[in-house]
Design a protein around this motif. Structure first.
Motif, PDB file in Angstrom:
ATOM      1  N   GLU A 181       0.852  -1.093   0.004  1.00  0.00           N
ATOM      2  CA  GLU A 181       0.269   0.016  -0.138  1.00  0.00           C
ATOM      3  C   GLU A 181       0.979   1.396  -0.024  1.00  0.00           C
ATOM      4  OE1 GLU A 181      -3.749   2.268   2.598  1.00  0.00           O
ATOM      5  OE2 GLU A 181      -2.912   0.120   2.989  1.00  0.00           O
ATOM      6  N   PHE A 182       1.740   1.381   0.752  1.00  0.00           N
ATOM      7  CA  PHE A 182       2.907   2.153   0.825  1.00  0.00           C
ATOM      8  C   PHE A 182       3.463   2.571  -0.571  1.00  0.00           C
ATOM      9  CE2 PHE A 182       6.975   4.377   1.263  1.00  0.00           C
ATOM     10  CZ  PHE A 182       6.680   5.554   2.147  1.00  0.00           C
ATOM     11  N   GLY A 187       5.286   5.467  -2.943  1.00  0.00           N
ATOM     12  CA  GLY A 187       6.379   4.688  -3.459  1.00  0.00           C
ATOM     13  C   GLY A 187       7.569   4.413  -2.575  1.00  0.00           C
ATOM     14  N   LEU A 188       8.279   3.118  -2.647  1.00  0.00           N
ATOM     15  CA  LEU A 188       9.263   2.650  -1.781  1.00  0.00           C
ATOM     16  C   LEU A 188      10.587   3.442  -1.773  1.00  0.00           C
ATOM     17  CD1 LEU A 188       8.547  -1.217  -1.640  1.00  0.00           C
ATOM     18  CD2 LEU A 188       8.357   0.493   0.302  1.00  0.00           C
ATOM     19  N   HIS A 189      10.692   4.117  -2.832  1.00  0.00           N
ATOM     20  CA  HIS A 189      11.959   5.094  -3.154  1.00  0.00           C
ATOM     21  C   HIS A 189      11.981   6.145  -2.177  1.00  0.00           C
ATOM     22  CE1 HIS A 189       8.823   7.218  -5.497  1.00  0.00           C
ATOM     23  NE2 HIS A 189       9.583   8.226  -5.438  1.00  0.00           N
ATOM     24  N   ARG A 190      10.508   6.489  -1.460  1.00  0.00           N
ATOM     25  CA  ARG A 190      10.610   7.464  -0.590  1.00  0.00           C
ATOM     26  C   ARG A 190      11.006   7.197   0.740  1.00  0.00           C
ATOM     27  NH1 ARG A 190      10.514  12.521  -3.074  1.00  0.00           N
ATOM     28  NH2 ARG A 190       8.916  12.672  -4.343  1.00  0.00           N
ATOM     29  N   LEU A 191      10.920   5.868   0.978  1.00  0.00           N
ATOM     30  CA  LEU A 191      11.115   5.371   2.418  1.00  0.00           C
ATOM     31  C   LEU A 191      12.490   5.265   2.860  1.00  0.00           C
ATOM     32  CD1 LEU A 191       9.670   4.173   5.135  1.00  0.00           C
ATOM     33  CD2 LEU A 191       9.910   2.059   3.775  1.00  0.00           C
ATOM     34  N   LYS A 192      13.012   5.872   3.903  1.00  0.00           N
ATOM     35  CA  LYS A 192      14.503   5.983   4.070  1.00  0.00           C
ATOM     36  C   LYS A 192      14.898   5.572   5.369  1.00  0.00           C
ATOM     37  CE  LYS A 192      14.889   8.690   0.290  1.00  0.00           C
ATOM     38  NZ  LYS A 192      15.685   7.936  -0.878  1.00  0.00           N
ATOM     39  N   LYS A 231      11.744  -5.846   1.585  1.00  0.00           N
ATOM     40  CA  LYS A 231      11.970  -4.565   0.993  1.00  0.00           C
ATOM     41  C   LYS A 231      12.001  -3.418   1.800  1.00  0.00           C
ATOM     42  CE  LYS A 231       8.796  -5.518  -3.012  1.00  0.00           C
ATOM     43  NZ  LYS A 231       7.204  -5.210  -3.593  1.00  0.00           N
ATOM     44  N   LEU A 232      12.389  -3.947   3.286  1.00  0.00           N
ATOM     45  CA  LEU A 232      12.761  -3.006   4.387  1.00  0.00           C
ATOM     46  C   LEU A 232      14.092  -3.079   4.967  1.00  0.00           C
ATOM     47  CD1 LEU A 232       9.372  -3.136   6.164  1.00  0.00           C
ATOM     48  CD2 LEU A 232       9.838  -1.633   4.404  1.00  0.00           C
ATOM     49  N   LYS A 233      14.709  -4.354   4.825  1.00  0.00           N
ATOM     50  CA  LYS A 233      15.866  -4.667   5.467  1.00  0.00           C
ATOM     51  C   LYS A 233      17.156  -4.087   5.271  1.00  0.00           C
ATOM     52  CE  LYS A 233      17.874  -8.583   4.959  1.00  0.00           C
ATOM     53  NZ  LYS A 233      18.328  -9.835   4.774  1.00  0.00           N
ATOM     54  N   ASP A 234      17.127  -3.000   4.319  1.00  0.00           N
ATOM     55  CA  ASP A 234      18.333  -2.384   4.047  1.00  0.00           C
ATOM     56  C   ASP A 234      18.311  -0.746   4.477  1.00  0.00           C
ATOM     57  OD1 ASP A 234      19.644  -4.146   2.746  1.00  0.00           O
ATOM     58  OD2 ASP A 234      18.749  -4.129   0.856  1.00  0.00           O
ATOM     59  N   LEU A 235      17.031  -0.582   5.210  1.00  0.00           N
ATOM     60  CA  LEU A 235      16.492   0.656   5.847  1.00  0.00           C
ATOM     61  C   LEU A 235      17.561   1.172   6.931  1.00  0.00           C
ATOM     62  CD1 LEU A 235      12.844   0.823   5.586  1.00  0.00           C
ATOM     63  CD2 LEU A 235      14.351   2.033   4.003  1.00  0.00           C
ATOM     64  N   ILE A 236      17.704   2.163   7.760  1.00  0.00           N
ATOM     65  CA  ILE A 236      18.282   2.572   8.790  1.00  0.00           C
ATOM     66  C   ILE A 236      17.138   2.347   9.830  1.00  0.00           C
ATOM     67  CG2 ILE A 236      18.975   4.504  10.091  1.00  0.00           C
ATOM     68  CD1 ILE A 236      21.063   3.654   7.752  1.00  0.00           C
ATOM     69  N   PHE A 237      17.434   1.784  10.837  1.00  0.00           N
ATOM     70  CA  PHE A 237      16.580   1.193  11.917  1.00  0.00           C
ATOM     71  C   PHE A 237      16.858   1.981  13.201  1.00  0.00           C
ATOM     72  CE2 PHE A 237      16.079  -2.542   8.930  1.00  0.00           C
ATOM     73  CZ  PHE A 237      14.710  -2.278   8.749  1.00  0.00           C
ATOM     74  N   ILE A 238      16.111   2.857  13.867  1.00  0.00           N
ATOM     75  CA  ILE A 238      16.170   3.536  14.969  1.00  0.00           C
ATOM     76  C   ILE A 238      15.406   3.111  15.918  1.00  0.00           C
ATOM     77  CG2 ILE A 238      16.127   5.721  16.094  1.00  0.00           C
ATOM     78  CD1 ILE A 238      18.327   5.779  14.030  1.00  0.00           C
ATOM     79  N   LEU A 239      15.736   2.712  17.408  1.00  0.00           N
ATOM     80  CA  LEU A 239      14.918   2.354  18.377  1.00  0.00           C
ATOM     81  C   LEU A 239      14.428   3.513  18.958  1.00  0.00           C
ATOM     82  CD1 LEU A 239      17.169  -0.471  20.120  1.00  0.00           C
ATOM     83  CD2 LEU A 239      14.904  -0.734  19.244  1.00  0.00           C
ATOM     84  N   GLU A 240      12.995   3.421  18.818  1.00  0.00           N
ATOM     85  CA  GLU A 240      12.156   4.379  19.907  1.00  0.00           C
ATOM     86  C   GLU A 240      11.490   3.961  20.909  1.00  0.00           C
ATOM     87  OE1 GLU A 240       9.841   7.506  17.770  1.00  0.00           O
ATOM     88  OE2 GLU A 240      11.646   8.860  17.575  1.00  0.00           O
ATOM     89  N   THR A 241      12.177   3.554  21.774  1.00  0.00           N
ATOM     90  CA  THR A 241      11.450   2.614  22.865  1.00  0.00           C
ATOM     91  C   THR A 241      11.700   3.321  24.177  1.00  0.00           C
ATOM     92  OG1 THR A 241      13.347   1.026  23.101  1.00  0.00           O
ATOM     93  CG2 THR A 241      11.399   0.601  21.565  1.00  0.00           C
ATOM     94  N   PRO A 242      10.789   3.185  25.306  1.00  0.00           N
ATOM     95  CA  PRO A 242      11.220   3.548  26.639  1.00  0.00           C
ATOM     96  C   PRO A 242      12.023   2.782  27.414  1.00  0.00           C
ATOM     97  CG  PRO A 242       9.077   2.374  26.574  1.00  0.00           C
ATOM     98  CD  PRO A 242       9.684   2.657  25.142  1.00  0.00           C
ATOM     99  N   ALA A 243      13.286   2.818  27.114  1.00  0.00           N
ATOM    100  CA  ALA A 243      14.417   1.921  27.591  1.00  0.00           C
ATOM    101  C   ALA A 243      15.692   3.016  27.902  1.00  0.00           C
ATOM    102  CB  ALA A 243      14.686   0.750  26.874  1.00  0.00           C
TER     103      ALA A 243
END
Length: 265
Positions: A181-182, A187-192, A231-243
């Motif tokens: 859907e995204f 467009g997945l080219h927008r997902l960073k 289609k996601l695994k090469d993105l930059i992943f940031i933890l946003e958790t209350p830890a």
């Protein structure tokens, strides 16, 4: 900040460009900034992300607050030029009684005001939960903003797992469909980039209460599915958790153990 990231095994990080609950920013310390830049380069950090303050609202009904938001945005982008090639993430804003179309145009107007051709930062709009009158909780709203931006090569999207789950997107049992859907709408080219977290609440309740990975309604398997999605695994992943740092270290170890490394070069 950088040393804390290294101490828990992280190779990227997110920081607030100024007081997240206010408008003030400390005076730039270029000596400290230079040392931070050197640390990033020496330790081969991936792309890092600055986060705009929560008080920024480019679609406020009050013109002076829109002007203040644009001022903060412009100042932060100027500082980000010291760290070229990174991300600046922001919440699109809350329309507070205005029509969606009017708010959309105001946000895009702010972006067109503060962005400049020579900038080396990519601006990311974050997917939101839809709490109150938040903009950007549907992909269609984000796309409506993006298509009005003049400098198309300098804007993208940061997904937030908790936000999308609370907005009604099935991040647990329907991730493939969400990604499709995204791609169809934006467009997945927008997902960073991607904010990884869990949610304290049920899907679709439009709240915004983050939980640690595996300690919320989504469960640890949802985060594992996200980081390993083809289609996601090469993105930059940031933890946003209350830890705290120890908690983040444990989450990083959990996700790193679950990550499928075999497809990497």
């Amino acid at each position: 900040m950088g040393k804390d990231a290294l101490s828990i095994g992280a190779n990227t990080l997110q920081f607030f460009a100024r007081n997240p609950r206010g408008a003030k920013a400390k005076a730039a310390d270029y000596n400290d900034m230079s040392k931070f830049k050197e640390l990033l380069e020496e330790n081969n950090f991936a792309t890092i992300m600055a986060h705009a303050p929560y008080t920024m609202n480019g679609c406020s009904p009050k013109s002076h607050l829109r002007e203040l938001s644009a001022q903060m945005f412009a100042e932060d982008l100027e500082r980000m030029e010291f760290f070229p090639g990174n991300f600046y993430n922001f919440h699109p804003g809350s329309r507070l009684g205005q029509e969606v179309r009017e708010a959309t145009e105001q946000i895009a107007d702010m972006l067109n005001q503060v962005m400049f051709k020579e900038m080396h930062t990519t601006i990311l709009l974050e997917t939101m939960s839809g709490k109150g009158s938040e903009m950007g909780w549907r992909f269609e709203e984000i796309q409506a903003i993006l298509e009005r931006v003049h400098l198309q090569d300098k804007v993208g999207v940061c997904m937030d797992a908790c936000h999308m789950w609370n907005a009604g997107y099935d991040m647990v049992g329907g991730l493939d469909e969400v990604v499709e859907e995204f791609d169809h709408i934006i467009g997945l080219h927008r997902l960073k980039a991607f904010h990884l977290n869990d949610s304290m609440d049920e899907k679709g309740n439009r709240k915004d209460r983050h939980a640690r990975i595996g300690m919320g309604r989504m469960g640890a398997e949802a985060a594992k599915g996200i980081i390993n999605h083809p289609k996601l695994k090469d993105l930059i992943f940031i933890l946003e958790t209350p830890a705290d740092l120890v908690g983040h270290r444990d989450e990083i170890e959990l996700l790193r153990d679950a990550y499928n490394w075999k497809d990497l070069p």
